[in-house]
Scaffold this motif. Sequence first.
Motif, mmCIF file in Angstrom:
data_model
loop_
_atom_site.group_PDB
_atom_site.id
_atom_site.type_symbol
_atom_site.label_atom_id
_atom_site.label_comp_id
_atom_site.label_asym_id
_atom_site.label_seq_id
_atom_site.Cartn_x
_atom_site.Cartn_y
_atom_site.Cartn_z
ATOM 1 N N GLY A 84 0.875 -1.163 -0.230
ATOM 2 C CA GLY A 84 0.458 0.039 0.046
ATOM 3 C C GLY A 84 0.983 1.249 0.028
ATOM 4 O O GLY A 84 1.889 1.117 0.096
ATOM 5 N N PRO A 85 0.478 2.704 -0.331
ATOM 6 C CA PRO A 85 1.043 3.709 0.459
ATOM 7 C C PRO A 85 2.224 3.651 1.559
ATOM 8 O O PRO A 85 1.391 3.296 2.659
ATOM 9 C CB PRO A 85 -0.657 4.929 0.184
ATOM 10 N N SER A 86 3.542 4.243 0.946
ATOM 11 C CA SER A 86 4.963 3.750 2.137
ATOM 12 C C SER A 86 5.655 4.570 1.154
ATOM 13 O O SER A 86 5.879 4.434 -0.001
ATOM 14 C CB SER A 86 4.462 2.189 2.226
ATOM 15 N N GLN A 87 6.283 4.655 2.061
ATOM 16 C CA GLN A 87 7.913 4.886 1.580
ATOM 17 C C GLN A 87 8.925 4.341 1.848
ATOM 18 O O GLN A 87 8.902 3.369 4.088
ATOM 19 C CB GLN A 87 8.091 6.686 2.448
ATOM 20 N N VAL A 465 2.193 19.719 5.217
ATOM 21 C CA VAL A 465 1.253 19.398 4.883
ATOM 22 C C VAL A 465 0.726 18.148 4.326
ATOM 23 O O VAL A 465 -0.692 17.535 4.675
ATOM 24 C CB VAL A 465 1.002 20.819 3.125
ATOM 25 N N GLN A 466 1.192 17.413 4.231
ATOM 26 C CA GLN A 466 0.949 16.330 3.974
ATOM 27 C C GLN A 466 0.563 15.600 4.888
ATOM 28 O O GLN A 466 -0.041 14.665 4.930
ATOM 29 C CB GLN A 466 2.299 15.294 3.620
ATOM 30 N N HIS A 467 0.848 16.244 6.434
ATOM 31 C CA HIS A 467 0.144 15.190 7.218
ATOM 32 C C HIS A 467 -0.498 15.822 7.704
ATOM 33 O O HIS A 467 -2.137 14.965 8.212
ATOM 34 C CB HIS A 467 0.883 15.705 8.822
ATOM 35 N N VAL A 468 -1.387 16.939 7.943
ATOM 36 C CA VAL A 468 -2.289 17.473 8.067
ATOM 37 C C VAL A 468 -3.214 17.181 6.747
ATOM 38 O O VAL A 468 -4.578 16.798 7.206
ATOM 39 C CB VAL A 468 -2.508 18.924 8.035
ATOM 40 N N SER A 469 -2.542 16.773 5.058
ATOM 41 C CA SER A 469 -3.903 16.265 4.152
ATOM 42 C C SER A 469 -4.360 14.795 4.546
ATOM 43 O O SER A 469 -4.942 14.552 4.501
ATOM 44 C CB SER A 469 -3.401 16.650 3.220
ATOM 45 N N GLY A 470 -3.348 14.123 5.661
ATOM 46 C CA GLY A 470 -3.886 12.679 5.624
ATOM 47 C C GLY A 470 -3.025 11.702 4.462
ATOM 48 O O GLY A 470 -3.754 11.314 4.351
ATOM 49 N N VAL A 471 -2.106 12.658 3.336
ATOM 50 C CA VAL A 471 -1.006 11.611 2.607
ATOM 51 C C VAL A 471 0.213 11.349 2.842
ATOM 52 O O VAL A 471 1.297 11.533 1.800
ATOM 53 C CB VAL A 471 -1.417 12.646 1.312
ATOM 54 N N GLU A 472 0.592 12.090 4.329
ATOM 55 C CA GLU A 472 1.943 11.353 5.023
ATOM 56 C C GLU A 472 1.484 9.815 5.356
ATOM 57 O O GLU A 472 1.165 9.736 6.434
ATOM 58 C CB GLU A 472 2.198 12.701 5.663
ATOM 59 N N TYR A 473 2.667 9.286 4.153
ATOM 60 C CA TYR A 473 2.263 7.955 4.342
ATOM 61 C C TYR A 473 3.460 7.241 5.431
ATOM 62 O O TYR A 473 5.288 7.781 5.460
ATOM 63 C CB TYR A 473 2.568 7.189 2.967
ATOM 64 N N PRO A 474 4.003 5.888 5.711
ATOM 65 C CA PRO A 474 4.969 5.642 6.913
ATOM 66 C C PRO A 474 5.828 5.165 6.422
ATOM 67 O O PRO A 474 5.887 4.711 5.138
ATOM 68 C CB PRO A 474 3.968 4.334 7.659
ATOM 69 N N THR A 475 6.513 5.003 6.669
ATOM 70 C CA THR A 475 8.270 4.860 6.474
ATOM 71 C C THR A 475 8.911 3.379 7.101
ATOM 72 O O THR A 475 8.501 2.816 8.166
ATOM 73 C CB THR A 475 8.887 5.735 6.831
ATOM 74 N N PHE A 476 9.567 2.674 6.219
ATOM 75 C CA PHE A 476 9.741 1.745 6.378
ATOM 76 C C PHE A 476 11.204 1.223 5.991
ATOM 77 O O PHE A 476 11.133 1.563 4.980
ATOM 78 C CB PHE A 476 8.586 -0.263 5.663
ATOM 79 N N PRO A 477 11.655 0.646 6.851
ATOM 80 C CA PRO A 477 11.863 -0.287 8.093
ATOM 81 C C PRO A 477 11.002 0.670 8.925
ATOM 82 O O PRO A 477 12.285 2.201 8.658
ATOM 83 C CB PRO A 477 13.089 -0.882 8.554
ATOM 84 N N ALA A 478 10.658 0.639 10.080
ATOM 85 C CA ALA A 478 9.850 1.983 10.905
ATOM 86 C C ALA A 478 11.704 2.558 11.336
ATOM 87 O O ALA A 478 12.631 1.461 12.181
ATOM 88 C CB ALA A 478 9.499 1.363 12.035
ATOM 89 N N PRO A 479 11.755 3.825 11.461
ATOM 90 C CA PRO A 479 12.477 4.380 12.521
ATOM 91 C C PRO A 479 12.967 3.651 13.711
ATOM 92 O O PRO A 479 11.814 3.799 14.582
ATOM 93 C CB PRO A 479 12.823 5.460 12.455
ATOM 94 N N ALA A 480 13.975 3.897 14.678
ATOM 95 C CA ALA A 480 14.066 3.005 16.156
ATOM 96 C C ALA A 480 13.442 4.462 16.801
ATOM 97 O O ALA A 480 13.646 5.611 16.919
ATOM 98 C CB ALA A 480 15.488 2.759 16.329
ATOM 99 N N VAL A 481 12.685 4.124 18.025
ATOM 100 C CA VAL A 481 12.218 5.207 19.101
ATOM 101 C C VAL A 481 13.037 5.212 19.846
ATOM 102 O O VAL A 481 13.249 5.250 20.227
ATOM 103 C CB VAL A 481 10.805 4.711 18.966
#
Length: 481
Positions: A84-87, A465-481
Motif C-alpha cells: 500500500g502507499p508507503s515510503q 501539509v502532507q501530514h495535515v492532509s492525511g497523505v503522509e505515508y509511513p516509512t519502512f523499516p520503521a525508525p527506532a524510537v
Amino acid sequence: MTVNDDSFTSWKNREEIAESMIPIIGKLHREQDVTVLVHSRSLVNKSVVSILKTHRFARQIAGEELSVTETLPFLQTLTTLDLGPSQIDIGMLAAEYKADSRGLTVEEFTADAVAGATGANKIERRDGRDVVLYGFGRIGRLVARLLIEKAGSGNGLRLRAIVVRGGGEADLVKRASLLRRDSIHGQFQGTITVDEANSTIVANGNTIKVIYANDPSEVDYTAYGIENAILIDNTGKWRDREGLSKHLRPGIDKVVLTAPGKGDVPNIVHGVNHDTIKPDEQILSCASCTTNAIVPPLKAMDDEYGVLRGHVETVHSFTNDQNLLDNYHKADRRGRSAPLNMVITETGAASAVAKALPELKAPITGSSIRVPVPDVSIAILSLRLGRETTRDEVLEYLRDVSLHSPLKRQIDFTTAPDAVSMDFVGSRHASIVDAGATKVDGDNAILYLWYDNEFGYSCQVIRVVQHVSGVEYPTFPAPAV
C-alpha cells in the motif's frame, strides 16, 4: 586488464543495474504510491548517475559505500509484495539485513520489515487533496516544484491554483518563466506550458489556475472547482489568527503559513511537534527556516544529554527583504546593500524554540548575520549540556540519529572535510551536521548546522501539509524510537 579497466567495468555494471532500477521505482510510485528511498533520499524520477551518487553518499553517514548490487534484490522483492502507499528505504533494508542474525532470505526479511505496508495492514489509497498557493515568490515557487514532483499517481497533493496580484503585461508568461528557470536551484525538471486565454500553467501535466486578487476576500475557490483545499500562504503578510482567517473562504479548509506565526498560531517543525496538530486546527505555521534547522538537533541533544542553556548564531544568506543597493528600509541595517555587506540583524528563531519544543526548559538566545551569498545558511549552536561527553560520542550519536531515528528526515550528517555552503543547495533536510566543525569540551558542545534556507525549508513545509492532509505515508523499516 589494468586496474583502471577493472574500475571502468565495475562502473558500467553499476550503471546497468541503476538503469534497471528506474522503471521499477517509477512503477511502484505511479501504481502503488510507494516512494523508494536510500537513507531518506528519494530515488523517484532520478537519473542513473543520481541513483549511483545517492548510494555512494551513504559512506558519508553510514561509514561505508552502499552498492546498487546490495539494494537491487530488495527493490525487486518489493515488486512481489501487495504494498500500500508507503515510503520504503532500501538502503536501510540492506543495512539492517546485514546486521540480522535470523538467517532469513532477502525475500523473507523484506516481507517482514515492510509487513506494516502489506496485505490487511496497508493504507488504502486516498483521493488527492487540493492545494492552493497564495503568493509565488522564492518559497512559493519551490513548494510548487515539490508539489508537482510529488504528484505521482495523482492520489496525493494536487496543486490546483496560485493566487497573485496582477503584474501587468505578459504576467503569466513571466511567472511561468520564473518557475521554469531558477538561478540557484536550476531548471525545472519537466515541461511547462502557458495557456494565457484560460490563465493556466500546465507543469508536467498538472493544470494550475493562476488567480489574480489583491485580497483573500476577493476569491471564491469553489468557482474554480477547488474544494476542501489546504492554502499555503507564503507572502508573510498575515501572521496572526485573525489575519490568516481571511483565507478561510469557500473551498479552503486549512491555512498553512510559511513564516513564524504570532499569538496562538501553532508553530510546527515537522519531525518534532507535527503530531500535536489537532485534527480540527485550521490555521498553523511552519515557523522559520532557522527554527526548523535548530529545533531537531536541539531535541536530539536534549533527549540524550540534557540541554541547560544555549545560544544560536545564524550566518544567513541574504533574502528578498534586503536592499540590493543602499536605500531606505524600515529596519535599522537591512537597507544597506545585501550583496556587499555582512549585516547584523535579529532572528526570532531562538524565542520560537519554546513554541515548537516546550519541553525544553533551557534558555536559548540567538542573533543573526546576513552575508553576501544567495542561499544556504549555517547555524552555530553552542550548548551547555547536562553531562560531560566527548566529541566522538556526540558525533556517533548524531550520525545514528541521522540514520535511524524519527528525525532522520530532518537531520543529515556530513564528514566531508572540504564542505562549503554551495554543497548543500537542494538539500531536503532541515539541517546538516558538519562533523568536521563540531567541538566538544566536557559539558560544552558547539554544533555547526548547514541548511538550505529555501529548499530544505520548503521540504519541511510540504511534510507538514502532507501530514495535515492525511497523505503522509509511513516509512519502512520503521525508525527506532
